[in-house]
Design a protein around this motif. Structure first.
Motif, PDB file in Angstrom:
ATOM      1  N   LEU A 271       0.844  -1.194   0.000  1.00  0.00           N
ATOM      2  CA  LEU A 271       0.000   0.000   0.000  1.00  0.00           C
ATOM      3  C   LEU A 271       0.880   1.244   0.000  1.00  0.00           C
ATOM      4  CD1 LEU A 271      -2.631  -1.068   2.700  1.00  0.00           C
ATOM      5  CD2 LEU A 271      -2.816  -1.304   0.215  1.00  0.00           C
ATOM      6  N   PRO A 272       1.464   1.591  -1.151  1.00  0.00           N
ATOM      7  CA  PRO A 272       2.349   2.763  -1.178  1.00  0.00           C
ATOM      8  C   PRO A 272       1.588   4.071  -0.999  1.00  0.00           C
ATOM      9  CG  PRO A 272       2.036   1.878  -3.393  1.00  0.00           C
ATOM     10  CD  PRO A 272       1.400   0.904  -2.449  1.00  0.00           C
ATOM     11  N   ARG A 273       2.291   5.054  -0.501  1.00  0.00           N
ATOM     12  CA  ARG A 273       1.795   6.431  -0.406  1.00  0.00           C
ATOM     13  C   ARG A 273       2.945   7.353  -0.775  1.00  0.00           C
ATOM     14  NH1 ARG A 273       2.115  10.038   3.890  1.00  0.00           N
ATOM     15  NH2 ARG A 273       0.640  11.794   3.789  1.00  0.00           N
ATOM     16  N   GLU A 359       5.442   9.422 -10.841  1.00  0.00           N
ATOM     17  CA  GLU A 359       6.137   9.959  -9.669  1.00  0.00           C
ATOM     18  C   GLU A 359       5.107  10.806  -8.928  1.00  0.00           C
ATOM     19  OE1 GLU A 359      10.509  11.509  -8.453  1.00  0.00           O
ATOM     20  OE2 GLU A 359       9.717  12.271 -10.349  1.00  0.00           O
ATOM     21  N   TRP A 360       4.763  10.351  -7.739  1.00  0.00           N
ATOM     22  CA  TRP A 360       3.614  10.866  -6.992  1.00  0.00           C
ATOM     23  C   TRP A 360       4.111  11.570  -5.736  1.00  0.00           C
ATOM     24  CZ3 TRP A 360       0.595   6.731  -3.793  1.00  0.00           C
ATOM     25  CH2 TRP A 360      -0.419   7.337  -3.047  1.00  0.00           C
ATOM     26  N   SER A 361       3.724  12.822  -5.587  1.00  0.00           N
ATOM     27  CA  SER A 361       4.125  13.601  -4.417  1.00  0.00           C
ATOM     28  C   SER A 361       2.912  14.336  -3.872  1.00  0.00           C
ATOM     29  CB  SER A 361       5.216  14.610  -4.791  1.00  0.00           C
ATOM     30  OG  SER A 361       4.666  15.661  -5.578  1.00  0.00           O
ATOM     31  N   ALA A 362       3.123  15.051  -2.789  1.00  0.00           N
ATOM     32  CA  ALA A 362       2.031  15.824  -2.194  1.00  0.00           C
ATOM     33  C   ALA A 362       1.575  16.947  -3.115  1.00  0.00           C
ATOM     34  CB  ALA A 362       2.473  16.387  -0.846  1.00  0.00           C
ATOM     35  N   ALA A 378      -1.946  18.199 -11.445  1.00  0.00           N
ATOM     36  CA  ALA A 378      -1.656  19.053 -10.285  1.00  0.00           C
ATOM     37  C   ALA A 378      -2.803  18.970  -9.285  1.00  0.00           C
ATOM     38  CB  ALA A 378      -1.427  20.486 -10.739  1.00  0.00           C
ATOM     39  N   GLN A 379      -3.017  17.771  -8.756  1.00  0.00           N
ATOM     40  CA  GLN A 379      -4.004  17.549  -7.707  1.00  0.00           C
ATOM     41  C   GLN A 379      -3.360  16.725  -6.599  1.00  0.00           C
ATOM     42  OE1 GLN A 379      -8.161  16.614  -8.854  1.00  0.00           O
ATOM     43  NE2 GLN A 379      -7.394  16.473 -10.954  1.00  0.00           N
ATOM     44  N   ARG A 380      -3.944  16.835  -5.427  1.00  0.00           N
ATOM     45  CA  ARG A 380      -3.380  16.151  -4.250  1.00  0.00           C
ATOM     46  C   ARG A 380      -4.216  14.920  -3.906  1.00  0.00           C
ATOM     47  NH1 ARG A 380      -0.058  17.485   0.091  1.00  0.00           N
ATOM     48  NH2 ARG A 380      -0.574  16.503   2.078  1.00  0.00           N
ATOM     49  N   ILE A 381      -3.595  13.769  -3.966  1.00  0.00           N
ATOM     50  CA  ILE A 381      -4.200  12.536  -3.468  1.00  0.00           C
ATOM     51  C   ILE A 381      -3.278  12.034  -2.362  1.00  0.00           C
ATOM     52  CG2 ILE A 381      -3.143  11.249  -5.385  1.00  0.00           C
ATOM     53  CD1 ILE A 381      -5.465   9.258  -5.158  1.00  0.00           C
ATOM     54  N   ASP A 382      -3.798  11.965  -1.150  1.00  0.00           N
ATOM     55  CA  ASP A 382      -2.930  11.830   0.027  1.00  0.00           C
ATOM     56  C   ASP A 382      -3.418  10.701   0.925  1.00  0.00           C
ATOM     57  OD1 ASP A 382      -1.126  12.163   2.041  1.00  0.00           O
ATOM     58  OD2 ASP A 382      -1.852  14.101   2.719  1.00  0.00           O
ATOM     59  N   TYR A 383      -3.412   9.470   0.373  1.00  0.00           N
ATOM     60  CA  TYR A 383      -3.748   8.300   1.174  1.00  0.00           C
ATOM     61  C   TYR A 383      -3.161   7.078   0.485  1.00  0.00           C
ATOM     62  CZ  TYR A 383      -7.705   9.107  -2.057  1.00  0.00           C
ATOM     63  OH  TYR A 383      -8.490   9.413  -3.143  1.00  0.00           O
ATOM     64  N   PRO A 384      -3.008   5.976   1.211  1.00  0.00           N
ATOM     65  CA  PRO A 384      -2.396   4.780   0.609  1.00  0.00           C
ATOM     66  C   PRO A 384      -3.247   4.236  -0.533  1.00  0.00           C
ATOM     67  CG  PRO A 384      -2.409   4.624   3.007  1.00  0.00           C
ATOM     68  CD  PRO A 384      -3.276   5.788   2.649  1.00  0.00           C
ATOM     69  N   VAL A 385      -2.563   3.648  -1.500  1.00  0.00           N
ATOM     70  CA  VAL A 385      -3.236   3.017  -2.631  1.00  0.00           C
ATOM     71  C   VAL A 385      -2.789   1.566  -2.743  1.00  0.00           C
ATOM     72  CG1 VAL A 385      -3.435   5.181  -3.922  1.00  0.00           C
ATOM     73  CG2 VAL A 385      -1.448   3.701  -4.311  1.00  0.00           C
ATOM     74  N   GLN A 386      -3.631   0.760  -3.366  1.00  0.00           N
ATOM     75  CA  GLN A 386      -3.254  -0.615  -3.692  1.00  0.00           C
ATOM     76  C   GLN A 386      -3.125  -0.718  -5.209  1.00  0.00           C
ATOM     77  OE1 GLN A 386      -6.803  -2.414  -1.939  1.00  0.00           O
ATOM     78  NE2 GLN A 386      -7.433  -3.126  -3.969  1.00  0.00           N
ATOM     79  N   PRO A 420       9.497   8.086  -1.763  1.00  0.00           N
ATOM     80  CA  PRO A 420       9.712   9.482  -2.167  1.00  0.00           C
ATOM     81  C   PRO A 420      11.110   9.930  -1.799  1.00  0.00           C
ATOM     82  CG  PRO A 420       8.196   9.346  -0.308  1.00  0.00           C
ATOM     83  CD  PRO A 420       8.415   7.937  -0.793  1.00  0.00           C
ATOM     84  N   ARG A 421      11.598  10.916  -2.539  1.00  0.00           N
ATOM     85  CA  ARG A 421      12.923  11.455  -2.229  1.00  0.00           C
ATOM     86  C   ARG A 421      12.922  12.076  -0.839  1.00  0.00           C
ATOM     87  NH1 ARG A 421      16.257  11.544  -6.598  1.00  0.00           N
ATOM     88  NH2 ARG A 421      15.301  11.454  -8.679  1.00  0.00           N
ATOM     89  N   GLY A 422      14.031  11.905  -0.136  1.00  0.00           N
ATOM     90  CA  GLY A 422      14.127  12.427   1.216  1.00  0.00           C
ATOM     91  C   GLY A 422      14.230  13.937   1.257  1.00  0.00           C
TER      92      GLY A 422
END
Length: 422
Positions: A271-273, A359-362, A378-386, A420-422
């Protein structure tokens, strides 16, 4: 509507005159003089000839509808292209500017010579600012500058067209499907079984040195005749969550009236985020076939249901020289999102292996094919996905299956995720 770009030519001075009205220049400080228009026309032709700029007339259904172009600039010390456009009042609000800007972005990305596109619409120009946002640009401040005897206050919009860079990044999941046995600590080999049953939705697949083959065979049943007619699917997913039998609670509520028909165990597998999600797979060239990788929200809350479509490829969209790949974001039941999905043209044989990634970021989601940028949402999806990995057989118009063409086989060489990149 057919929107096309026509290279700016010697006879296009009347187009500048047509755009030089108080209404059309309200956000630019007002009209220019006749001499300034002549100089602008000469500049367009000169820069087009030198390659420093690319200016076009926008034609819609064969009629002149405005103008658009791009030209070389430096943005914060980085080589970039700037774009600008105008659309005549009778064509505004009809998607002309959106189609023209998408074509400009596509052409710039295809050249690969500059990775940054910027736009500076006037701060009060609501339509142009909204278009930048819709096209995937990110707002990066703004400013005020002298302009046509006055001052212009503008917003700065930036679109990153750079390729996917995985150098130095270490995958936190790297599935090659070469172990001989499917790893069910990562993959659940059923397709939304809560709307049907595990028996009807069980994946048909083979594993070997070359990776995974998901198969639609002659004996593959329609996965949910009650809710999805004659659609057949062979599928792996990396999570499972649904409510009790008789409830309407379940992942991917793809139509109204769905009811859970079989209770399912909850599975929290992969379940990546945020980060990178990538698949290397080969499409199926048959009009009834479709292959896809489309992560969806795990749906701990029903509104956490947005879909990131990394690749959706219909066999009917393939031809001798390439094909169309669907990419983008679908809100499903997430009211915070709006649909931003399109098909992009890819040259080459899509029945051979290609890399499809996001490449998915906030801040948003960037989409890539063979590491080449193709789209930004350019939209924010901010929860785990399967992950949802599958091959479909869609019913034909006449309802008769092409048995001779079976099996339809989705070949998958690998699936990877990177944090995600640190």
């Amino acid at each position: 509507m057919d929107v096309s770009l026509v290279a700016w030519g010697p006879g296009d001075l009347p187009e500048l005159e047509r755009a030089n009205t108080p209404e059309m220049t309200a956000f630019l400080g007002g009209p220019e003089s006749a001499q300034q228009l002549v100089e602008r026309q000469e500049r367009y032709l000169r820069l087009n000839a030198s390659g420093e700029a690319h200016m076009f007339r926008i034609d819609a259904d064969g009629q002149s509808a405005g103008g658009i172009g791009w030209w070389q600039v430096d943005h914060d010390g980085v080589p970039a292209y700037e774009t600008g456009w105008h659309v005549y009042p009778e064509w505004q609000g009809r998607g002309v500017a959106k189609a023209a800007l998408r074509e400009v972005i596509r052409r710039i990305a295809a050249t690969g010579d500059r990775d940054l596109l910027v736009a500076y619409p006037g701060a009060e120009n609501g339509a142009s600012n909204a278009l930048c946002r819709t096209a995937g640009f990110s707002r990066r401040g703004g400013g005020t500058m002298p302009w046509r005897g006055g001052e212009l206050t503008f917003h700065t919009w930036v679109l990153d067209l750079s390729p996917l860079d995985l150098d130095g990044r270490v995958a936190d999941f790297d599935e090659r499907f070469d172990g001989g046995v499917l790893d069910e600590t990562s993959w659940w080999p059923h397709y939304l079984p809560h709307w049907s049953s595990r028996e009807r939705t069980a994946a048909r697949y083979e594993l070997g040195p070359a990776g995974l083959e998901l198969r639609i065979e002659e004996t593959t049943p329609a996965w949910s005749p009650e809710f999805d007619g004659g659609v057949r699917v062979s599928h792996l997913q990396t999570g499972q969550l649904s409510g009790p039998v008789g409830s309407g609670r379940g992942q991917h509520r793809f139509r109204e009236g769905l009811v859970v028909r079989e209770a399912q165990p909850e599975r929290r597998l992969l379940l990546p985020r945020f980060g990178v999600i990538e698949v290397r797979m080969a499409a199926v060239r048959h009009p009834a076939a479709m292959v896809a990788l489309w992560p969806i929200g795990f749906e701990e809350e029903p509104e956490q249901s947005g879909e990131i479509c990394i690749a959706e490829i219909f066999g009917a969209d393939l031809d001798e020289s390439g094909g169309w790949v669907g990419v983008g974001l679908k809100p499903q039941h997430d009211p915070r999102l709006h649909e931003d999905f399109e098909k992009v043209r890819v040259e080459g044989d899509l029945t051979e292996f290609h890399d499809y990634a996001v490449e998915w970021s906030a801040d948003g989601i960037r989409f890539f094919i063979d590491h080449r940028w193709v789209k930004t949402v350019a939209q924010r999806i901010d929860y785990p996905v399967q992950l949802m990995l599958d091959v479909y057989e869609l019913p034909s118009a006449g309802g008769v299956r092409d048995i001779a063409a079976l099996p339809h086989v989705l070949r998958v060489e690998r699936v990877r995720t990177f944090p995600p990149r640190g």
